[in-house]
Each structure stands twice: as structure tokens, then as C-alpha cells.
Design an enzyme around this catalytic site. Structure first.
Site, PDB file in Angstrom:
ATOM      1  N   THR A  82     -21.865  -8.315  18.253  1.00 18.20           N
ATOM      2  CA  THR A  82     -23.310  -7.854  18.550  1.00 18.20           C
ATOM      3  C   THR A  82     -23.163  -6.479  19.037  1.00 18.20           C
ATOM      4  OG1 THR A  82     -23.947 -10.185  19.230  1.00 18.20           O
ATOM      5  CG2 THR A  82     -25.407  -8.368  19.713  1.00 18.20           C
ATOM      6  N   PHE A 104     -24.529 -16.111  15.096  1.00 18.04           N
ATOM      7  CA  PHE A 104     -25.618 -16.832  15.918  1.00 18.04           C
ATOM      8  C   PHE A 104     -24.983 -18.220  16.584  1.00 18.04           C
ATOM      9  CE2 PHE A 104     -27.296 -14.185  12.549  1.00 18.04           C
ATOM     10  CZ  PHE A 104     -28.418 -13.458  13.192  1.00 18.04           C
ATOM     11  N   ASN A 133     -32.186 -13.102  19.691  1.00 17.60           N
ATOM     12  CA  ASN A 133     -31.835 -13.284  21.100  1.00 17.60           C
ATOM     13  C   ASN A 133     -33.208 -13.014  22.012  1.00 17.60           C
ATOM     14  OD1 ASN A 133     -29.388 -14.417  20.351  1.00 17.60           O
ATOM     15  ND2 ASN A 133     -28.114 -13.078  21.206  1.00 17.60           N
ATOM     16  N   ARG A 141     -23.835 -21.128  19.118  1.00 18.74           N
ATOM     17  CA  ARG A 141     -24.115 -21.222  20.378  1.00 18.74           C
ATOM     18  C   ARG A 141     -22.767 -21.799  21.398  1.00 18.74           C
ATOM     19  NH1 ARG A 141     -28.834 -25.544  19.170  1.00 18.74           N
ATOM     20  NH2 ARG A 141     -27.111 -25.788  17.872  1.00 18.74           N
ATOM     21  N   CYS A 164     -24.706 -13.735  26.299  1.00 17.08           N
ATOM     22  CA  CYS A 164     -25.401 -13.038  25.261  1.00 17.08           C
ATOM     23  C   CYS A 164     -26.810 -12.488  25.557  1.00 17.08           C
ATOM     24  CB  CYS A 164     -25.608 -14.002  23.999  1.00 17.08           C
ATOM     25  SG  CYS A 164     -23.963 -14.158  23.252  1.00 17.08           S
ATOM     26  N   LYS A 211     -27.307  -9.579  28.261  1.00 21.45           N
ATOM     27  CA  LYS A 211     -26.729  -8.437  27.937  1.00 21.45           C
ATOM     28  C   LYS A 211     -27.436  -7.732  26.527  1.00 21.45           C
ATOM     29  CE  LYS A 211     -22.716  -9.378  24.897  1.00 21.45           C
ATOM     30  NZ  LYS A 211     -23.235  -8.657  23.570  1.00 21.45           N
TER      31      LYS A 211
END
Ligand SMILES: NC(=O)c1ccc[n+]([C@@H]2O[C@H](COP(=O)([O-])OP(=O)(O)OC[C@H]3O[C@@H](n4cnc5c(N)ncnc54)[C@H](O)[C@@H]3O)[C@@H](O)[C@H]2O)c1
Length: 430
Positions: A121, A152, A208, A154, A260, A263
Site C-alpha cells: 500500500t 485487499f 480502508n 484480510r 493497515c 497507518k
């Protein structure tokens, strides 16, 4: 194509194994030599359900191997997936040191065509920076493309998310690498959205940021519902039936954490500051999240009169169930707060380990949930592991000295626990 995965964390290992599962030959590269030696022996350095089995399968089948030699690895591979970390810098921006290092290696060691796929990312505009870093460190010129392809998945369901993605986002202004990447993913059945690199980079942050907003929205609303005697889960269920809203990410609790959301929201706010734009909604999302656990701790403190000298069992360290990742987990803020209040803390987690900086005479990690509860005045459920949801709370109560029960994830049946003698505290779920 020969595939190289650079950075073997949750994203890199998942990407590598999913590509191996699709029939590609994959090599994983990491700067952490301990990680490489552990992976070569078939041992995963972190916990992710099902990943050990897939690792064994593809190691035995010869479709995945591991390297700590960037020069050789980059020379021998033509598709290079960047999956290194992009942690928060002190000013909230994304720290691109690891991405830059990997890009410089590609420039330095590359000899012929490379397709560089950015799964990490990264802030808007990084794809262009990566191209410059590669060019600037090139000895002899060679062709390359840099494609943005945000991830994406999890944690906790990483393999299934990556094997059955809801979408693939590809950011490139060039048709050829898009075609190459779509060929690599041709066995995955989902919509593919091709856009510009900057758009792709922003889509990841926007996703996000939106999910974090849903969580802070329901958490703030839960504070009101708690005072007004309204059950937040019923509200979430009721509004979630509207397809424009959707039912997911509407569970009130002690707040979001992980590697994720915190940040990425901070990085987005940093990008906004650079552009001299104020994202006031996102600022509030952060504020609500950073204060949410205090709502629960205030209830506990009021109930116990003081936390000083009390023994508190903290159940769950990981930021969510089915992972051992504790990055930015609300449990850590809770433990720090309890230490400040001079409580004694017994911690348990089925997979995660208490970080060294929190270990002290007043905080100890217990091997079992029972050990953590023994002699405690209160319990705080921080992570909704199945082990806790299905625990024999009727009998566990007998191990405790007190009766206070803080359900930080609003997942247990409060009325039932109360009938067994607990002083149950959820948020807006009485
Ligand atoms: N973890 C998630 O759930 C998730 C989901 C989507 C996207 N992402 C993004 O993916 C990226 C990776 O996340 P992660 O959680 O897998 O990170 P991680 O911290 O678990 O792993 C990163 C790995 O990169 C290695 N590394 C660092 N520099 C390197 C270099 N120059 N060469 C080779 N290896 C190097 C580190 O040793 C480490 O093993 C981040 O940008 C993150 O925001 C993460």
C-alpha cells in the site's frame, strides 16, 4: 513468467502461494535471513489459517522456493511483486524505505525486461517514484514497467480472500503489462478494474478509510445508544439491511487496529496535508478510534472504584481473531492504560505474544485462558477468538476473585453472563 515475491509477510506469502496454486513457479525473497531459513524448513514465521498446509504442498511440489540473494533473484525473474512493508513514519506518512530499497535493487541487478507489480500500500504518486528509483540505479538500460496492483486481503482469511477476491485493481497507463498481469491472474474469477496508477493507489486508501469510517461511526453511535438504553447491534442490523449501507463493519467494540487501517488513515491524512486539504471526517474517525477503548475502561473503573492493585485478565492481544498480528491492536493501549493505573495484568491470546516492551512485573502472559482468569478481579475481552466466544463461562467464573466482565467486542450474551453472576459490561448491548 518466472515470479519473484519481494517481502514475505502476510501479503507476500499469500500472493506467492496463491500464484503457486494457480500453477506458476514462484520464488520468495526477503531481507530477513531468519525468515528465509524458517520458510526453507517449511515453517511459517507467523500464524495465518491454512497457510502452513499450502506451503508444504507447494514446497513438496517444487513450485515455491526462497532466497535471500537479491542480485540472483532479480536477475532470474521477469515478474517482480513488491510486497514489502510500508509502516507509518513519525509524521504519519508511509515510510517508503523498503520499497525504495527493492526498486534500487531492481535497477542495479536487472538485465532484461521486468514487470514490477506493486502490491504494497503506497501513497498516490509512488508508482512514478518507483520508476525513477529503478532508472536512477540502473547500470545498463533495460526495459521495465511498474504496475500498481493493491492488495485487499484480510489477515485471518488471507488465503481465501486472495483465492476468491471481490475485485482486482490494476493501475497502469500501458496495455502490455496489464495483459501480462491479467494472464497471471487468469484463473481468478472476479471483476478486473483497470485504471491509472494514481487512481489505483487512491482506491486502496479510500477502501480502508471508508471501512475505518464505518467502524468509528458505529462506535460513536454506540456511545449515544449506551446512554439512551438502545441496543446498538439491533440498530446495526436494521440499517445494514439497506443495501446502500450494508451490514459489515458495523460491530461496535473497542475500536479498529492492525497493520493497515491506522497507518493507512494516517497516510491519507498526511497526503491531504501535503495538498493543503483538510479531511475533517477522517480526523474524527481517528479521534473516535483512539478514545473508544477508554469508554469501556471508564465503565470498568467506575464499577471497581479504582483499578489500582486490581488483577485484570486481558483476553486477546491480536487486533482480530485468527491472526497473531498485534500491530496497533487496541489490547496494547488497554494494557498500557491498566499499567498506568497500577493494575496487575494477566494476558492470554491463542496465537499472539506479548511484546517485550510490555513485559514487566505487573504484566504477564499466561499459557491458558484459565490461568489468566485465576484470581482476577475483572476480565476484559479484547479479541473475539472463537475460544472465548464458546468458553464455559459458567464454570470459569469460579476461578475469578471478582465478577466484572468487560466485553470489548460486544460478542457475548450479556444477560446470560449476568445470570451466572458476572457484572457484565458491553457497550449499548444491555
Ligand atoms: N497485512 C495485511 O493485511 C495487508 C493487506 C493489504 C495490504 N497490505 C499492505 O501490504 C504491504 C505488506 O504488508 P504485510 O503485512 O505483508 O507486511 P509484513 O511486515 O508482514 O512483511 C513485510 C516483509 O517485507 C520484508 N522486507 C522489507 N524490506 C525488504 C526488501 N528490501 N527486500 C525483501 N524483503 C523486504 C520484511 O522483512 C518483511 O518480511 C504493506 O504495504 C501493507 O500495508 C497489508
Amino acid at each position: 513468467m518466472n515470479i519473484l515475491i519481494v517481502g514475505l509477510g502476510y501479503v507476500g506469502m499469500t500472493t506467492g502461494l496463491v500464484l503457486a496454486e494457480q500453477g506458476w513457479k514462484v520464488t520468495g525473497l526477503d531481507v530477513d535471513k531468519g525468515k528465509i531459513s524458517s520458510l526453507r524448513q517449511g515453517v511459517l514465521p507467523f500464524y495465518e489459517p491454512g497457510m502452513d498446509l499450502l506451503l508444504t504442498k507447494h514446497q513438496k511440489g517444487g513450485s515455491i522456493d526462497f532466497s535471500s540473494d537479491p542480485a540472483e533473484a532479480i536477475r532470474e525473474h521477469d515478474a517482480i511483486f513488491l510486497c514489502v512493508g510500508t509502516p507509518s513514519a513519525p509524521d504519519g506518512s508511509a515510510n517508503l524505505t523498503y520499497i525504495r530499497q527493492a526498486a534500487q535493487w531492481i535497477g542495479e541487478y536487472g538485465q532484461d525486461y521486468k514487470m514490477v507489480v506493486v502490491k504494497s500500500t503506497v501513497p498516490v504518486g509512488t508508482q512514478e517514484c518507483i520508476s525513477s528509483w529503478i532508472l536512477d540505479s540502473m547500470k545498463d538500460p533495460f526495459p521495465f514497467d511498474v504496475v500498481s496492483n493493491p492488495e485487499f486481503l484480510r489477515e485471518g482469511s488471507a488465503l481465501s480472500d486472495a483465492l476468491h477476491p471481490d475485485r482486482i485493481i490494476i493501475g497502469s497507463d500501458n496495455a502490455k503489462p496489464v495483459e501480462r498481469l491479467m494472464n497471471l491472474y487468469s484463473k481468478l474469477d472476479c471483476p478486473v478494474f483497470v485504471t491509472s496508477p494514481k487512481n489505483a493507489e487512491m482506491i486502496k486508501y479510500a477502501s480502508n478509510a471508508f471501512l475505518a469510517t464505518k467502524i468509528s461511526f458505529i462506535n460513536e453511535l454506540a456511545r449515544l445508544c449506551d446512554k439512551a438504553g438502545i441496543q446498538i447491534d439491533q440498530i446495526a442490523q436494521g440499517i445494514g439491511l439497506d443495501p446502500r449501507i450494508g451490514g459489515s463493519f458495523l460491530k461496535a467494540g473497542i475500536g479498529y487496529g492492525g497493520s493497515c487501517f491506522p497507518k493507512d488513515v494516517h497516510a491519507l491524512l498526511h497526503t491531504a496535508r501535503e495538498q493543503q486539504i483538510r479531511l475533517s471526517i477522517m480526523e474524527k474517525v481517528v479521534e473516535v478510534n483512539q478514545t473508544q477503548y477508554l469508554v469501556y475502561l471508564d465503565k470498568l473503573e467506575q464499577r471497581l472504584t479504582s483499578l489500582r492493585g486490581k488483577t485484570i485478565a486481558v483476553l486477546g492481544l491480536a487486533f482480530k481473531p485468527n491472526t497473531d498480528d498485534i500491530r496497533e491492536a487496541p489490547s496494547l493501549a488497554i494494557i498500557r492504560h491498566l499499567v498506568e493505573k497500577q493494575a496487575l495484568i494477566h494476558v492470554h491470546d491463542p496465537a499472539a505474544t506479548l511484546p517485550e516492551y510490555l513485559q514487566s512485573a505487573s504484566v504477564r502472559q499466561c499459557a491458558t485462558c484459565e490461568d489468566a482468569l485465576r484470581g482476577s478481579d475483572a476480565v476484559i475481552l479484547c479479541t473475539e477468538w472463537m475460544e472465548y466466544k464458546t468458553a464455559d463461562w459458567f464454570n470459569l467464573r469460579k476461578l475469578m476473585r471478582g465478577t466484572a466482565f468487560v466485553d470489548g467486542r460486544n460478542v457475548l450474551d450479556g444477560k446470560r453472563l449476568a445470570s451466572w453472576g458476572y457484572d457484565y459490561m458491553g457497550l449499548a448491548n444491555g
